[in-house]
Design an enzyme around this catalytic site. Structure first.
Site, mmCIF file in Angstrom:
data_model
loop_
_atom_site.group_PDB
_atom_site.id
_atom_site.type_symbol
_atom_site.label_atom_id
_atom_site.label_comp_id
_atom_site.label_asym_id
_atom_site.label_seq_id
_atom_site.Cartn_x
_atom_site.Cartn_y
_atom_site.Cartn_z
ATOM 1 N N SER A 1 42.891 87.636 92.640
ATOM 2 C CA SER A 1 43.125 86.226 92.922
ATOM 3 C C SER A 1 42.103 85.319 92.248
ATOM 4 C CB SER A 1 43.085 85.996 94.442
ATOM 5 O OG SER A 1 41.806 86.366 94.981
ATOM 6 N N LYS B 1 34.784 80.248 92.663
ATOM 7 C CA LYS B 1 36.166 80.251 93.139
ATOM 8 C C LYS B 1 36.301 79.230 94.264
ATOM 9 C CE LYS B 1 39.394 83.894 94.760
ATOM 10 N NZ LYS B 1 39.446 85.369 94.990
ATOM 11 N N SER C 1 40.262 91.609 93.625
ATOM 12 C CA SER C 1 40.283 90.302 92.965
ATOM 13 C C SER C 1 39.065 90.028 92.100
ATOM 14 C CB SER C 1 40.415 89.193 94.016
ATOM 15 O OG SER C 1 41.642 89.315 94.691
#
Length: 617
Positions: free
Chosen positions: A161, A87, A185
């Site tokens: 997310s 990420k 997330s």
């Protein structure tokens, strides 16, 4: 299979398949990874930054050096040549970190600690993935790089997310990917894309080198196609980091749940009118009962109240702290929804913060006491799924709904594992999440494998069938687990196997020793046992490899009676593992049964020969 035969077949491989390609089929990282990186679509919204030729070549050079240091034993590099993604709020040296905000971008000078550990084990970074800006959201739509679509239907959200990380794993572009999980997330995107999402106990995986969302609550999470892969990666990436003030050493904990676990479930689960989500969850509960679990409803009030505190309390001030400098300099650089959330920090005083913390501690204690009498809790990973258009029309309320079964976990110091739960009637994925107390990570993974073995869905969004019984990966080998070879009464189905299974041991594979051993049926042994002795004129002996935690290994060894013991055994492929050996005095009066090639074959011989019916080995 020849090396060139595997080059075009790597998409959607599990960790075990990548390991086999290198260890057994002679594939080369430059070939497999070069093809993979070239295939990545630059217009794919799941990526913010992909590996280019320069970055790939630099990593291949580092990998060659690691290979040289490891010699012929690739088990010393458990992630050798395995592609992964992270990420884009996690640092990788020489790569930009943006947190999906171009105005925030900087080039990282060193790897985040988790990335460093993965690369040291041989993993190769192929890209950084899209996210809800500054990891603020559970939707995957709050990014200037565009919304990341669901891998089953692009009209729907991927969840956030960690949207990009889940997407690339679900499509088989990366074997695993790192996300972060503060409010869910690392779980919601897993559930919405039919993959595994491991949210570790806070402090197991270092957050040093991660752009914080709520620093006191953040976790680095892992997405993978299988539980084995997620657990193996966590073993490599995890561990105490003295330079991370929120890192904690893992205590010795049980690595398994009861064979017939007692699981808590919410007494009145909320699905916000989504009948298909409710039906899918009910089907999962039936499947759990078929696995032997007892399900008991509990009052979910404390969980809901604690979940609400994360975004409706002063913890939003932590999110503001992470972006304060940018907000003061250029507030318009933030996504409007994200900006609106972090600006709520001004509503809370220091007194509000302490009062909220007191209530958090009270609710966390209630939750922990509630779960104390259970092996774990099972909840829907998310109560529903929404289209991208629905989220843009109502970004806050629907985001809050998505966190119903996730927001409380870190505030209450819990561990969690999101698992695929099959497909709804409309063909969209759904999932369940196992939730345990702190440091139950390994026990949740062990039960997750049992769940996974009973599933029939495809791997992620690929066309690949889920392997029957799972796909065991080689253990990470970083000192937290031990590989043990067993040859007799501890084999599967044998009378002493419970000494392994009761400690959460994981069956890895059936294989053979090197041709340097003789096997003896020991005299006066109850239950019957063999003894294995290394000699100059031996043969290959059938055996099984099992993986144990270091703590469980110590307990296991303590139960081994003389003349048996644990030493180092050589396998047919040259690996050296811990395994059963026999003192020379133990073979006095024993029968040499090497000719049968293993203990099972010898027992079959006894059972099938009337002359030996009364004979005890």
């Amino acid at each position: 299979m020849k090396a060139h035969d595997v080059i075009n077949q790597s998409q959607g491989w599990t960790l075990a398949e990548w390991q086999a390609a290198y260890r057994q089929h002679g594939a080369q990282p430059a070939d497999l990874l070069g093809r993979l990186v070239d295939s990545l679509d630059p217009a794919d919204p799941a990526w913010i930054c992909r590996a280019d030729a320069t970055r790939l070549q630099a990593q291949l050079a580092d990998l060659a050096q690691l290979r040289s240091q490891a010699g012929a034993d690739l088990t010393r590099l458990p992630l050798y040549g395995v592609p992964f993604a992270i990420k884009d709020n996690i640092d990788a040296a020489g790569w930009p970190t943006t947190a999906a905000c171009p105005a925030f971008s900087y080039v990282a000078q060193q790897d985040a600690e988790v990335v460093r550990r993965l690369r040291a084990a041989g993993a190769v970074l192929i890209g950084k993935t899209n996210l809800d800006q500054f990891a603020t959201g559970l939707v995957g739509t709050r990014s200037p790089h565009g919304a990341v679509p669901n891998t089953f239907d692009p009209a729907y959200i991927s969840g956030g997310s960690s949207s990009g990380s889940a997407s690339v794993v679900a499509r088989g572009l990366a074997v695993f990917a790192l996300g972060t999980d503060t409010a869910g997330s690392g779980r919601v995107p897993a559930g919405l894309n039919n993959i595994v999402g491991l949210k570790p106990t806070k402090g197991w995986l270092s957050t040093r080198g991660v752009v914080p969302a709520c620093r006191t609550q953040d976790c680095v999470s892992i997405f993978a196609l299988t539980v084995d892969d997620a657990d193996s990666v966590a073993t490599v990436a995890g561990g105490y980091d003295t330079q991370d003030p929120y890192s904690r050493p893992m205590p010795a904990m049980p690595a398994h749940l009861a064979r017939q676990p007692r699981l808590a479930i919410p007494a009145q689960p909320e699905f916000f009118g989504d009948a298909q989500a409710q039906a899918a969850y009910d089907a999962s509960l039936r499947a759990l009962r078929e696995l032997g679990a007892t399900l008991e409803p509990i009052d979910f009030t404390a969980f809901r109240e604690l979940a609400d505190l994360l975004y409706q309390g002063p913890w939003v001030a932590e999110r503001y702290a992470a972006v304060r400098a940018l907000h003061e300099r250029d507030p318009d650089a933030l996504d409007p929804v994200v900006r609106g959330i972090v600006e709520q920090a001004a509503r809370y005083s220091a007194v509000d913060t302490f009062e909220a913390e007191y209530r958090r501690a009270e609710l966390a204690r209630i939750i922990q006491q509630t779960l104390q009498g259970f092996d774990a809790m099972v909840v829907p990973t998310s109560p529903s799924i929404y289209t991208i258009a629905q989220l843009r029309a109502d970004p806050l309320a629907l985001n809050t709904r998505l966190g119903t079964y996730t927001n409380f976990a870190n505030l209450a110091d819990l561990s969690a594992l999101a698992l695929p739960g099959g497909l709804r009637a409309d063909g969209l994925p759904c999932g369940i999440t196992l939730i345990g107390l702190a440091w139950q990570d390994r026990a949740l993974a062990e039960f997750g494998r049992r769940w996974e073995a009973a599933q029939t869905t495809k791997l992620g969004a690929t066309a690949r069938a889920r392997p029957a019984g799972g796909t065991p990966s080689a253990p990470a080998g970083n000192g937290q687990t031990v590989l043990v070879a067993v040859v007799g009464a501890h084999l599967r189905g044998m009378p002493l196997n419970h000494q392994l299974s009761s400690r959460g041991a994981r069956f890895i594979e059936a294989t053979h020793s090197a041709t340097a051993y003789r096997l003896y049926a020991l005299a006066n042994s109850t239950p019957p046992k063999p003894g294995m002795v290394r000699v100059a004129d031996g043969a290959a002996i059938a055996l099984e490899l099992w993986e144990l935690s270091s703590a469980a290994f110590g307990e296991f060894v303590a139960e081994i009676p003389a003349p048996l013991g644990i030493g180092t055994l050589e396998l047919a492929d040259g690996r050296r593992v811990k395994g059963f050996i026999c003192e020379p005095c133990g073979i006095a009066g024993a029968r040499d049964i090497t000719e049968f090639g293993g203990w099972r074959a010898y027992l079959r011989h006894l059972q099938g020969t009337e002359a030996h019916q009364g004979e005890k080995p």
